[in-house]
Design a protein around this motif. Structure first.
Motif, PDB file in Angstrom:
ATOM      1  N   PHE A 155       0.841  -1.198   0.000  1.00 58.53           N
ATOM      2  CA  PHE A 155       0.000   0.000   0.000  1.00 58.53           C
ATOM      3  C   PHE A 155       0.881   1.255   0.000  1.00 58.53           C
ATOM      4  N   GLY A 156       2.006   1.193   0.726  1.00 57.60           N
ATOM      5  CA  GLY A 156       2.937   2.332   0.744  1.00 57.60           C
ATOM      6  C   GLY A 156       3.491   2.648  -0.629  1.00 57.60           C
ATOM      7  N   THR A 157       3.792   1.600  -1.416  1.00 64.16           N
ATOM      8  CA  THR A 157       4.285   1.848  -2.783  1.00 64.16           C
ATOM      9  C   THR A 157       3.184   2.429  -3.657  1.00 64.16           C
ATOM     10  N   LEU A 158       1.944   2.000  -3.414  1.00 66.58           N
ATOM     11  CA  LEU A 158       0.811   2.521  -4.187  1.00 66.58           C
ATOM     12  C   LEU A 158       0.623   4.018  -3.921  1.00 66.58           C
ATOM     13  N   VAL A 159       0.663   4.385  -2.642  1.00 65.89           N
ATOM     14  CA  VAL A 159       0.527   5.798  -2.266  1.00 65.89           C
ATOM     15  C   VAL A 159       1.686   6.607  -2.853  1.00 65.89           C
ATOM     16  N   ALA A 160       2.905   6.050  -2.776  1.00 68.42           N
ATOM     17  CA  ALA A 160       4.089   6.752  -3.289  1.00 68.42           C
ATOM     18  C   ALA A 160       3.999   6.919  -4.807  1.00 68.42           C
TER      19      ALA A 160
END
Length: 403
Positions: A59-64
């Motif tokens: 999810f962190g990579t998606l937000v980034a």
């Protein structure tokens, strides 16, 4: 020589990643336990027990990638979390605290499992989240590996796997089956072998696949590992890349330089980076980061093999061993230079990089730079400074500088 068109597999990639996120919501709605996992942890046990593994780091990579980390961070920082925390953690904590969810939402966990082989920010992020969601929390502790055969550390990890199984059975009411674990690990092996074969295609010159491609296509090896869908996806991707080679289509057709990139990509600027290197006729060929999932389990001793594999995550090694890992990749992919990424979000991977640069230049005899920015948060990315550092590397390469 023609430039490779966009890979058709991207369409399938979007479809199966959509199924992963939808599957988490469906599992939650149907009462199937959702287990938060760290990206490098023994997910095979969770899959074998019929639980739904969920990866907040993804999810962190998606937000980034959507260039939103700084927005999510505002909520986390306003609640007292330090801005120097990992960008993934700030995105995850911020998602729980904010009312709007432009990147979707983190599915609340029923159980939280964290392995600290990657870093020590994850355990605190997961611990806080488990407390917020009133979910039981299990920490897999991994001592630093300083030698290849460090039996005590692996035995210690193995004992914790047995404890994890008892914990999951008690927390979810699901029974563990060793036979089902072996079946899951067999599927994981098949996907990981294909993933490794795909990564190794970047050793060809010219190569049909780059580190930036690997970052885009690594989602299934993390989220769907241990299931047939990951095997099928990487079988198709590999076949498509073989067709590219047959047609002579490459991402950097007139390849002049080959480079090593250390660790994670700068997610919100991945296209900018890819185009920057292509303009310099440079292929970023390899990275320890994407090779972390190119693993192989011994199915005759499943739990022991899981312990050996996950305790030996590449970040969880001594300084000297990590230098040797990088050198091995540089030599195998015959790179002309390297970039070490001092990542504000990732302290374990940024420690001692200037000493590593010196040693790598001495031992490999090639130039390298240290790039200082952040993998997720654009508040810490200065395009002019990053471009200047990269241009310095290309000036050294143009000048034929050897150390």
């Amino acid at each position: 020589m023609p430039e490779r068109p966009p890979l058709k597999s991207v369409t399938l990639l979007k479809e199966i990643m959509g199924r992963y996120y939808a599957g988490a919501e469906e599992a939650k709605a149907s009462g199937r336990p959702v287990v938060w996992m760290t990206a490098v942890s023994p997910v095979e046990i969770v899959v074998a027990m019929g639980l739904f593994p969920y990866y907040p780091e993804n999810f962190g990579t998606l937000v980034a990638s959507k260039k939103l980390t700084h927005e999510y961070s505002h909520e986390a920082e306003a609640a007292g979390f330090f801005p120097d925390l990992c960008g993934y953690a700030r995105a995850g904590l911020g998602d729980w605290l904010r009312e709007e969810h432009p990147a979707g939402r983190l599915v609340p966990p029923d159980v939280v499992v964290c392995c600290n082989a990657q870093c020590h920010s994850l355990p605190k992020w997961f611990e806080v989240s488990a407390r917020w969601h009133s979910a039981p929390y299990f920490l897999l502790d991994t001592p630093l590996i300083t030698e290849e055969t460090q039996k005590e550390a692996v035995d210690y990890f193995h004992e914790q796997l047995l404890e994890l199984i008892r914990f999951l059975e008690a927390a979810t009411g699901r029974r563990f089956s060793l036979n089902r674990l072996v079946e899951t690990m067999d599927l994981a092996n098949r996907a990981c072998r294909l993933w490794k074969e795909i990564l190794e295609m970047a050793a060809l010159r010219p190569a049909p696949f780059s580190f930036f491609d690997a970052c885009i296509h690594m989602g299934p090896i993390v989220t769907w590992r241990g299931r047939e869908l990951a095997v099928e996806y990487y079988r198709r991707l590999k076949a498509e890349l073989e067709e590219c080679v047959a047609r002579g289509e490459y991402p950097v057709p007139e390849e002049k330089y080959r480079l090593y990139w250390d660790h994670i990509v700068i997610w919100p600027r991945i296209r900018w980076l890819s185009e920057f290197f292509a303009r310099h006729q440079a292929l970023v060929a390899c990275s320890q980061y994407t090779h972390a999932w190119a693993r192989e389990f011994d199915l005759t001793r499943p739990l022991e093999s899981l312990a050996e594999t996950y305790a030996r995550e590449f970040v969880n090694h001594s300084f000297e061993r990590r230098v040797e890992f990088k050198l091995a990749l540089m030599r195998r992919f015959r790179v002309d230079g390297f970039i070490l990424f001092s990542n504000r979000s990732c302290k374990p991977c940024s420690l001692g990089l200037y000493d590593k640069r010196r040693l790598l230049m001495e031992r490999a005899g090639i130039p390298g730079i240290v790039l200082e920015t952040d993998m997720a948060d654009l508040r810490y990315f200065n395009e002019t400074q990053v471009a200047e550092r990269l241009e310095m590397l290309f000036e050294q390469l143009e000048g034929g500088q050897r150390t």
